[in-house]
Enzyme design. Sequence first.
Site, PDB file in Angstrom:
ATOM      1  N   SER A  86      34.173  35.377  45.128  1.00 18.42           N
ATOM      2  CA  SER A  86      33.712  36.589  45.945  1.00 18.42           C
ATOM      3  C   SER A  86      35.051  37.320  46.085  1.00 18.42           C
ATOM      4  CB  SER A  86      32.964  36.027  47.094  1.00 18.42           C
ATOM      5  OG  SER A  86      31.691  35.514  46.659  1.00 18.42           O
ATOM      6  N   GLY A  97      34.732  37.629  39.154  1.00 18.68           N
ATOM      7  CA  GLY A  97      33.345  37.546  38.529  1.00 18.68           C
ATOM      8  C   GLY A  97      32.726  38.889  38.723  1.00 18.68           C
ATOM      9  N   GLY A  98      31.827  38.841  39.786  1.00 25.21           N
ATOM     10  CA  GLY A  98      31.045  40.215  39.966  1.00 25.21           C
ATOM     11  C   GLY A  98      31.813  41.455  40.111  1.00 25.21           C
ATOM     12  N   HIS A 132      35.337  26.009  34.151  1.00 23.84           N
ATOM     13  CA  HIS A 132      34.631  26.683  35.246  1.00 23.84           C
ATOM     14  C   HIS A 132      33.390  26.066  35.712  1.00 23.84           C
ATOM     15  CE1 HIS A 132      32.228  29.912  37.191  1.00 23.84           C
ATOM     16  NE2 HIS A 132      33.482  30.552  37.190  1.00 23.84           N
ATOM     17  N   GLY A 138      30.070  33.654  43.661  1.00 21.40           N
ATOM     18  CA  GLY A 138      28.933  34.609  43.545  1.00 21.40           C
ATOM     19  C   GLY A 138      28.220  34.656  44.748  1.00 21.40           C
ATOM     20  N   GLU A 183      30.542  26.724  36.701  1.00 23.16           N
ATOM     21  CA  GLU A 183      29.255  26.668  36.045  1.00 23.16           C
ATOM     22  C   GLU A 183      29.144  26.047  35.013  1.00 23.16           C
ATOM     23  OE1 GLU A 183      29.261  31.183  36.061  1.00 23.16           O
ATOM     24  OE2 GLU A 183      29.335  31.073  37.941  1.00 23.16           O
ATOM     25  N   GLU A 233      38.867  27.859  42.312  1.00 23.28           N
ATOM     26  CA  GLU A 233      37.633  28.554  42.790  1.00 23.28           C
ATOM     27  C   GLU A 233      36.782  27.554  43.559  1.00 23.28           C
ATOM     28  OE1 GLU A 233      36.799  31.786  39.945  1.00 23.28           O
ATOM     29  OE2 GLU A 233      36.107  30.015  38.978  1.00 23.28           O
ATOM     30  N   ASN A 267      36.284  37.766  34.760  1.00 24.07           N
ATOM     31  CA  ASN A 267      34.959  36.860  34.023  1.00 24.07           C
ATOM     32  C   ASN A 267      33.988  37.488  33.976  1.00 24.07           C
ATOM     33  OD1 ASN A 267      33.708  34.758  33.251  1.00 24.07           O
ATOM     34  ND2 ASN A 267      34.032  33.436  35.079  1.00 24.07           N
ATOM     35  N   TRP A 268      33.527  37.920  32.832  1.00 28.50           N
ATOM     36  CA  TRP A 268      32.348  38.611  32.881  1.00 28.50           C
ATOM     37  C   TRP A 268      30.984  38.031  32.931  1.00 28.50           C
ATOM     38  CZ3 TRP A 268      33.580  42.990  28.573  1.00 28.50           C
ATOM     39  CH2 TRP A 268      34.686  43.936  29.248  1.00 28.50           C
ATOM     40  N   LYS A 269      31.274  36.768  32.545  1.00 24.00           N
ATOM     41  CA  LYS A 269      30.068  35.614  32.447  1.00 24.00           C
ATOM     42  C   LYS A 269      28.976  36.117  31.389  1.00 24.00           C
ATOM     43  CE  LYS A 269      31.015  34.097  37.143  1.00 24.00           C
ATOM     44  NZ  LYS A 269      30.853  33.881  38.421  1.00 24.00           N
TER      45      LYS A 269
END
Length: 254
Positions: free
Chosen positions: A216, A237-238, A98, A176, A100, A170, A9-11
């Site tokens: 994470s 993600g990251g 998600h 994150g 966010e 999640e 997930n590149w966001k």
Amino acid sequence: MRKKIVAGNWKMNLLKEEAQALTAELIGMIKDEESRPVNVILFPPFIYINALTQQANAETRISIGAQNCSDKLSGAYTGEVSAPMLASLGCKYVLVGHSERRSYYGETNQSCATKIDLALQNNISPIYCIGETLNERESGIHFDILKKQLEEGIFYLNKEDFSKCIIAYEPVWAIGTGKTASSDQAQEIHKFIRQTVAAKYGNETAENCSILYGGSCNDQNAKELFNLPDVDGGLIGGASLKSRSFTNIIKSLP
Ligand code: PGA
């Protein structure tokens, strides 16, 4: 046998050239993993989907998905992107709910249900994201929250349609933050989700349902998490923004 999946997930990250370069690097690195029965899905920002679906075609074993879709089919909804539009670009997956989107854009279990419906009508597999906040966990209501997210967001589907969906657990406190769920915590929740699915749709459907862990997850902890009996891969993600770490995560699948 349920599908093993590693999704990135590149966001809201990467410029066009960077997105294309990362995809090209991943295609090259994943080539060596041909024997591994893993599904790799990238979730770039909407505007790169068209270019990336052409770059990551069937031969590359990478699928492209969208990070969101509208809960409306078409019409005067400025700034929205519909499920049929995504399908027309060759998009095969969409993230729904998600955390966010739930916390910054007011998405509810009910709007998630509508999005899941629209995705399925357009042959797009939803990855339905659920998870509790730190507050909810500390108050001991996390199982109730997760059950409610399942019941209101996805359990209205019939068995056949549910089978086309993927669940991502999640925990919001892990996204994150660098704070991953421990193996015990992840396994406990994934098992709970599978049991809840089994109570609704039966054992066979639950056994075939892929449940991904996200929050994470990185190339240091992926192996331990992916080896848990009820974890079928990850939503990253990251650590999906660097080809080396993402490829190492893919290689961590048993
Ligand atoms: P993270 O994000 O890996 O950066 O914690 C995961 C996600 O939000 O899907």
